[in-house]
Design an enzyme around this catalytic site. Structure first.
Site, PDB file in Angstrom:
ATOM      1  N   CYS A 150       3.493  -1.382  14.450  1.00  0.00           N
ATOM      2  CA  CYS A 150       3.957  -0.253  13.890  1.00  0.00           C
ATOM      3  C   CYS A 150       4.460   0.653  14.902  1.00  0.00           C
ATOM      4  O   CYS A 150       5.493   1.394  14.439  1.00  0.00           O
ATOM      5  CB  CYS A 150       2.761   0.467  13.081  1.00  0.00           C
ATOM      6  SG  CYS A 150       1.361   0.372  14.119  1.00  0.00           S
ATOM      7  N   HIS A 243       2.660   7.907  12.749  1.00  0.00           N
ATOM      8  CA  HIS A 243       2.522   7.683  14.270  1.00  0.00           C
ATOM      9  C   HIS A 243       3.728   8.418  14.729  1.00  0.00           C
ATOM     10  O   HIS A 243       4.776   8.506  14.507  1.00  0.00           O
ATOM     11  CB  HIS A 243       2.690   6.380  14.642  1.00  0.00           C
ATOM     12  CG  HIS A 243       1.462   5.348  14.426  1.00  0.00           C
ATOM     13  ND1 HIS A 243       0.404   5.828  13.991  1.00  0.00           N
ATOM     14  CD2 HIS A 243       1.676   4.171  14.432  1.00  0.00           C
ATOM     15  CE1 HIS A 243      -0.481   4.605  13.658  1.00  0.00           C
ATOM     16  NE2 HIS A 243       0.345   3.685  14.141  1.00  0.00           N
TER      17      HIS A 243
HETATM   18  P1  NAP Z   1      -7.665  -3.906   6.931  1.00  0.00           P
HETATM   19  O1  NAP Z   1      -7.564  -2.471   6.155  1.00  0.00           O
HETATM   20  O2  NAP Z   1      -8.674  -4.171   7.803  1.00  0.00           O
HETATM   21  O3  NAP Z   1      -7.271  -5.012   5.769  1.00  0.00           O
HETATM   22  C1  NAP Z   1      -7.598  -6.372   5.886  1.00  0.00           C
HETATM   23  C2  NAP Z   1      -7.507  -7.227   4.780  1.00  0.00           C
HETATM   24  O4  NAP Z   1      -7.752  -8.550   5.167  1.00  0.00           O
HETATM   25  C3  NAP Z   1      -8.242  -6.751   3.635  1.00  0.00           C
HETATM   26  O5  NAP Z   1      -7.781  -6.897   2.467  1.00  0.00           O
HETATM   27  C4  NAP Z   1      -9.597  -7.800   3.936  1.00  0.00           C
HETATM   28  O6  NAP Z   1     -10.256  -8.046   2.565  1.00  0.00           O
HETATM   29  C5  NAP Z   1      -8.808  -9.061   4.385  1.00  0.00           C
HETATM   30  N1  NAP Z   1      -9.748  -9.966   5.213  1.00  0.00           N
HETATM   31  C6  NAP Z   1     -10.438  -9.763   6.179  1.00  0.00           C
HETATM   32  N2  NAP Z   1     -11.009 -10.889   6.644  1.00  0.00           N
HETATM   33  C7  NAP Z   1     -10.625 -11.760   5.790  1.00  0.00           C
HETATM   34  C8  NAP Z   1     -11.006 -13.130   5.702  1.00  0.00           C
HETATM   35  N3  NAP Z   1     -11.773 -13.696   6.667  1.00  0.00           N
HETATM   36  N4  NAP Z   1     -10.608 -14.009   4.717  1.00  0.00           N
HETATM   37  C9  NAP Z   1      -9.656 -13.343   3.751  1.00  0.00           C
HETATM   38  N5  NAP Z   1      -9.260 -12.197   3.654  1.00  0.00           N
HETATM   39  C10 NAP Z   1     -10.068 -11.302   4.716  1.00  0.00           C
HETATM   40  O7  NAP Z   1      -6.451  -3.983   7.706  1.00  0.00           O
HETATM   41  P2  NAP Z   1      -4.743  -3.227   7.771  1.00  0.00           P
HETATM   42  O8  NAP Z   1      -4.859  -2.184   8.545  1.00  0.00           O
HETATM   43  O9  NAP Z   1      -4.343  -3.492   6.301  1.00  0.00           O
HETATM   44  O10 NAP Z   1      -4.167  -4.417   8.786  1.00  0.00           O
HETATM   45  C11 NAP Z   1      -3.756  -5.556   8.132  1.00  0.00           C
HETATM   46  C12 NAP Z   1      -2.785  -6.554   9.103  1.00  0.00           C
HETATM   47  O11 NAP Z   1      -1.694  -5.701   9.442  1.00  0.00           O
HETATM   48  C13 NAP Z   1      -3.510  -6.542  10.590  1.00  0.00           C
HETATM   49  O12 NAP Z   1      -3.068  -7.760  11.211  1.00  0.00           O
HETATM   50  C14 NAP Z   1      -3.022  -5.404  11.430  1.00  0.00           C
HETATM   51  O13 NAP Z   1      -2.873  -5.593  12.756  1.00  0.00           O
HETATM   52  C15 NAP Z   1      -1.477  -5.277  10.898  1.00  0.00           C
HETATM   53  N6  NAP Z   1      -0.906  -3.810  10.772  1.00  0.00           N
HETATM   54  C16 NAP Z   1      -1.624  -2.695  10.407  1.00  0.00           C
HETATM   55  C17 NAP Z   1      -0.865  -1.761  10.454  1.00  0.00           C
HETATM   56  C18 NAP Z   1      -1.453  -0.389  10.031  1.00  0.00           C
HETATM   57  O14 NAP Z   1      -0.911   0.712  10.161  1.00  0.00           O
HETATM   58  N7  NAP Z   1      -2.855  -0.342   9.599  1.00  0.00           N
HETATM   59  C19 NAP Z   1       0.488  -1.302  11.134  1.00  0.00           C
HETATM   60  C20 NAP Z   1       1.168  -2.634  11.363  1.00  0.00           C
HETATM   61  C21 NAP Z   1       0.459  -3.990  11.355  1.00  0.00           C
HETATM   62  P3  NAP Z   1     -11.816  -7.546   2.319  1.00  0.00           P
HETATM   63  O15 NAP Z   1     -11.340  -6.158   1.746  1.00  0.00           O
HETATM   64  O16 NAP Z   1     -12.416  -8.167   1.262  1.00  0.00           O
HETATM   65  O17 NAP Z   1     -12.584  -7.357   3.591  1.00  0.00           O
END
Ligand code: NAP
Length: 352
Positions: A150, A243
């Site tokens: 990001c 950010h």
């Molecule tokens: P998050 O809020 O923690 O969401 C994670 C998602 O994955 C939820 O839908 C969760 O489902 C699911 N999940 C977790 N464990 C799982 C499993 N074992 N099997 C199947 N599904 C599972 O994370 P996020 O911030 O959205 O980030 C998602 C990805 O994007 C990550 O790789 C992160 O590094 C990347 N990213 C994030 C951002 C940001 O600003 N947040 C920016 C760039 C990249 P449940 O709700 O059921 O737990």
């Protein structure tokens, strides 16, 4: 006819952004949503803790949560899977989908630096998409494109016009990153309220390495990394979304502040200019003149969250170049929005 799409990790913060962006998309039909095992078979509206917009798009709440098992997803034959999975889960799931002929656009960090995987910030390096041609050697039947980290997506959008016009020798960047960057259960409130945490695991390394790949060129099918020195310091601050980055740039050619503002304002992104991609902002880089802007609360939704906002452009007498502040929305420009823009580019290029 619309392309059928799937969101992996649809209940998370990036997943919710995907749902919000895709629910009324002119080219894509949102059909499959996944979450963790415990929610499979339940309705999205029952399990999601919706926080990204005022209200969840109509109808989406009725979609039944699917298993993230690649075999199960492949049976539904989506054209594109958007991945918002945690890194450890993404590694296996994404490759298994690619082998089964599903195209993947992913926010997860594994494979971002692989030589045959384009790390795309479309206005900056849409031409890197040609790398996907080499992926057949892996036995994949689908194509994989990755969204940058990001902070890096936001940074490279502001650096690209400067690099093209004046050349860049060195960049120093200090980030102030929002809590949503750490995911739904990311930073405990007791750790971040009234506080700044001067450490984000792995982040500085990602900013320093990914910037060179994105600002590099593809020559004879190979990535040639940009010859720029990049050093980063990353910090978590008590902001919900957006950010902010303080950036110091040593340029190759002498620059004047007004010239830098002009090239930033005029930047449209070479290859995607004129493609009319629905998610592309009309101004990728917005330049502010007010001395106290950009600010996360006021400016993060510029260009529906797809523009970065630059302010405080000043001469840097120590490095010999310019210094400025840039802000971008981390779950839109830094994640889901850029992924949707990449998918639009891929479909426009006839790769799906
Ligand atoms: P998050 O809020 O923690 O969401 C994670 C998602 O994955 C939820 O839908 C969760 O489902 C699911 N999940 C977790 N464990 C799982 C499993 N074992 N099997 C199947 N599904 C599972 O994370 P996020 O911030 O959205 O980030 C998602 C990805 O994007 C990550 O790789 C992160 O590094 C990347 N990213 C994030 C951002 C940001 O600003 N947040 C920016 C760039 C990249 P449940 O709700 O059921 O737990």
């Amino acid at each position: 006819m619309k392309y059928r799409v799937c969101v992996l990790g649809a209940t998370g913060l990036v997943g919710q952004r995907f749902v919000s962006l895709l629910a009324r998309h002119p080219w894509f039909e949102l059909e499959i949503l996944t979450a963790s095992k415990k929610y499979v078979g339940m309705k999205y509206g029952e399990v999601v803790n919706w926080v990204v917009d005022n209200s969840m798009p109509e109808d989406v709440g009725e979609i039944e949560i699917s298993s993230v098992d690649p075999e199960v997803i492949a049976r539904e034959k989506p054209d594109i899977a958007f991945s918002a999975l945690p890194s450890d889960v993404a590694v296996e799931v994404e490759v298994e989908l690619l082998k089964r002929g599903i195209n993947v656009v992913s926010n997860a960090s594994p494979m971002r630096m692989e030589p045959d995987v384009p790390l795309l910030n479309p206005e900056v390096n849409a031409d890197h998409l040609e790398l996907v041609k080499q992926q057949v050697r892996r036995g994949w039947r689908g194509i994989l494109a990755k969204v940058p980290n990001c902070s890096t997506a936001i940074l490279t959008l502001a650096l690209k016009p400067i690099a093209d016009e004046f050349g860049i020798k060195r960049v120093i960047v200090s980030t102030m990153q929002s809590v949503s960057g750490a995911g739904f259960r990311g930073v405990p409130s007791v750790a971040i309220l009234d506080n700044v945490i001067p450490y984000i695991k792995g982040e500085e390394n990602k900013v320093e390495r990914e910037t060179l790949k994105i600002l590099g060129s593809v020559e004879e099918g190979k990535i040639r990394y940009a010859d720029i020195g990049v050093t980063a310091s990353c910090h978590r601050v008590m902001v919900l979304d957006g950010h902010l980055e303080a950036v110091f740039v040593e340029t190759s050619k002498k620059t004047a502040v007004e010239e830098v503002k002009e090239v930033l304002r005029e930047f449209r992104g070479n290859k995607i200019r004129g493609m009319n991609l629905p998610t592309a902002p009309s101004e990728p880089v917005v330049v502010k003149e007010e001395p106290d802007r950009p600010q996360p609360r006021l400016d993060r939704m510029a260009g529906r969250g797809m523009s970065v906002v630059v302010g405080r452009v000043r001469e840097d007498k120590v490095l010999g170049g310019v210094k400025f502040v840039v802000l971008g929305h981390n779950t839109v420009r830094g994640a889901a929005g850029t992924a949707v823009l990449i998918a639009e580019l891929i479909t426009r290029e006839g790769l799906i």
